[in-house]
Design an enzyme around this catalytic site. Structure first.
Site, mmCIF file in Angstrom:
data_model
loop_
_atom_site.group_PDB
_atom_site.id
_atom_site.type_symbol
_atom_site.label_atom_id
_atom_site.label_comp_id
_atom_site.label_asym_id
_atom_site.label_seq_id
_atom_site.Cartn_x
_atom_site.Cartn_y
_atom_site.Cartn_z
ATOM 1 N N SER A 1 0.817 -1.215 0.000
ATOM 2 C CA SER A 1 0.000 0.000 0.000
ATOM 3 C C SER A 1 0.852 1.268 0.000
ATOM 4 O O SER A 1 0.347 2.347 -0.251
ATOM 5 C CB SER A 1 -0.948 0.020 1.200
ATOM 6 O OG SER A 1 -0.313 0.515 2.338
ATOM 7 N N LYS B 1 0.873 4.312 7.180
ATOM 8 C CA LYS B 1 0.183 5.183 6.233
ATOM 9 C C LYS B 1 0.736 6.608 6.321
ATOM 10 O O LYS B 1 1.371 6.972 7.313
ATOM 11 C CB LYS B 1 -1.322 5.241 6.557
ATOM 12 C CG LYS B 1 -2.084 3.933 6.365
ATOM 13 C CD LYS B 1 -2.297 3.632 4.900
ATOM 14 C CE LYS B 1 -3.251 2.449 4.720
ATOM 15 N NZ LYS B 1 -2.879 1.283 5.518
#
Lengths: 203, 203
Positions: free
Chosen positions: B122, B160
């Site tokens: 990701s 993230k």
DNA sequence: TGAAATGTTAACCGAACGGCAACAAGATAC
DNA sequence: GTATCTTGTTGCCGTTCGGTTAACATTTCA
């Protein structure tokens, strides 16, 4: 002083030891150097032994050892950081702390290694960004698919994926669709090292 | 120095101990290695004992023990690698060797740092691949735009980019178009650290 | 042209490997 | 306790494979 093929032999042995943690067979060295005869390879090995680059356990298979040339004489470095397990960059998972350590020394130290700073984005698809550092293993040969530092026409150094073509030419392939691969005859390309690691710091 | 089959035998024993918490029978090792004769296997075991890799409780079934090989040395600190200048990953430029050094200790060591292994893709658009390691600085706060390890609802940890919104909520944004950002109230997100470095090794 | 480097072929030897069988020593059933 | 089974130990054998050596051919270069 080593001859060209003696140097190739030594490089191959070092490479093999790095990858497999055991010494190669003579037949494997032969194959790796493109030599049919084991006798020839044996002569190179003998030359390396005579000149003190390697030693051997006589009569044993895979009985080769590199002789450490520690002229540097620094002690074994090891920078250890606590290792906390894996984290998903994809979906959310539970963080499972793991009571171990990782050793940057193990990861990146080694004989004949050096660091380059990467400038440009041609390897971006291999997740190497401009500004990253890459750790190189200095060696004159490389395998198909390795990321190598290649010197073209004794003049221009570049970091590319090496592809070895069936017709003997080499292709230096960027990892970025905006750049085109370059195919050259092998004698215009000199491998200076392969990428064994990569690092980056964030401000 | 172990022969190939001795190494196989040792590997099998280690594996077996991991899985079953007890030592294997000789017949089990034989089967695992594809050997018909127990006598052959016994010879390998004897070789491992002779060379100090394992010990045995004589006369007992499953009487094998691994011997800890803690030849690890400690003493941390600076791992220096020669720095050879910049190389273009984009176009071909001249390689300019630079006689300096780069110190991995300076780059990555520090108070309250730890390492995570990244699993998943990701963050690929930030050139962090699955399998990479990231060096984290443990801290409870972070700035807009930092790559953080965030714990959501005290349960799920994820890596993230942190975006701080005007309305007080936080957005955890992946760097991959295939994943969607998640926006959460601040009290459901706990910052555990920010990424200060990233490393990768190539096989 | 001659020496050094490179390469091939062939023969030899021993290490590594694997099988077999007899035996010894615990473990288990009765 | 005894009989039997399981497991471990030992010695001997043959086969295969890798390492060693020598004789010879080819290429390169000063």
């Amino acid at each position: 002083m080593l001859t060209e093929r003696q140097q190739d032999t030594l490089d191959f042995i070092r490479n093999y030891l790095n990858e497999h943690n055991k010494a190669p067979l003579i037949s494997e060295i032969s194959k790796g150097l493109g030599i049919v005869s084991q006798g020839t390879t044996h002569r190179y090995i003998q030359a390396l032994v005579d000149q003190g680059y390697i030693e051997r356990l006589v009569g044993r298979t895979r009985g080769l050892r590199l002789i450490d040339d520690n002229t540097e004489s620094d002690e074994t470095f090891s920078l250890k950081l606590p290792y906390m397990g894996k984290v998903a960059a994809g979906r959310l998972i539970e963080a499972v702390p793991d009571e171990s350590e990782i050793d940057l020394g193990d990861m990146f130290s080694g004989k004949d290694r050096f660091v380059l700073k990467v400038n440009g984005d041609s390897m971006i698809d291999k997740a190497i960004m401009s500004g990253d550092y890459v750790v190189m293993q200095a060696q004159l040969t490389a395998n198909h698919g390795d990321i190598v530092l290649a010197l073209v026409d004794f003049h221009d150094a570049t970091l590319k994926t090496l592809l070895i073509n069936d017709d003997g030419t080499l292709t230096l392939q960027p990892a970025n669709d905006n750049y085109d691969p370059v195919t050259l005859p092998a004698d215009r390309v000199m491998i200076q090292g392969v990428v064994v690691g990569q690092l980056r710091t964030y401000p």
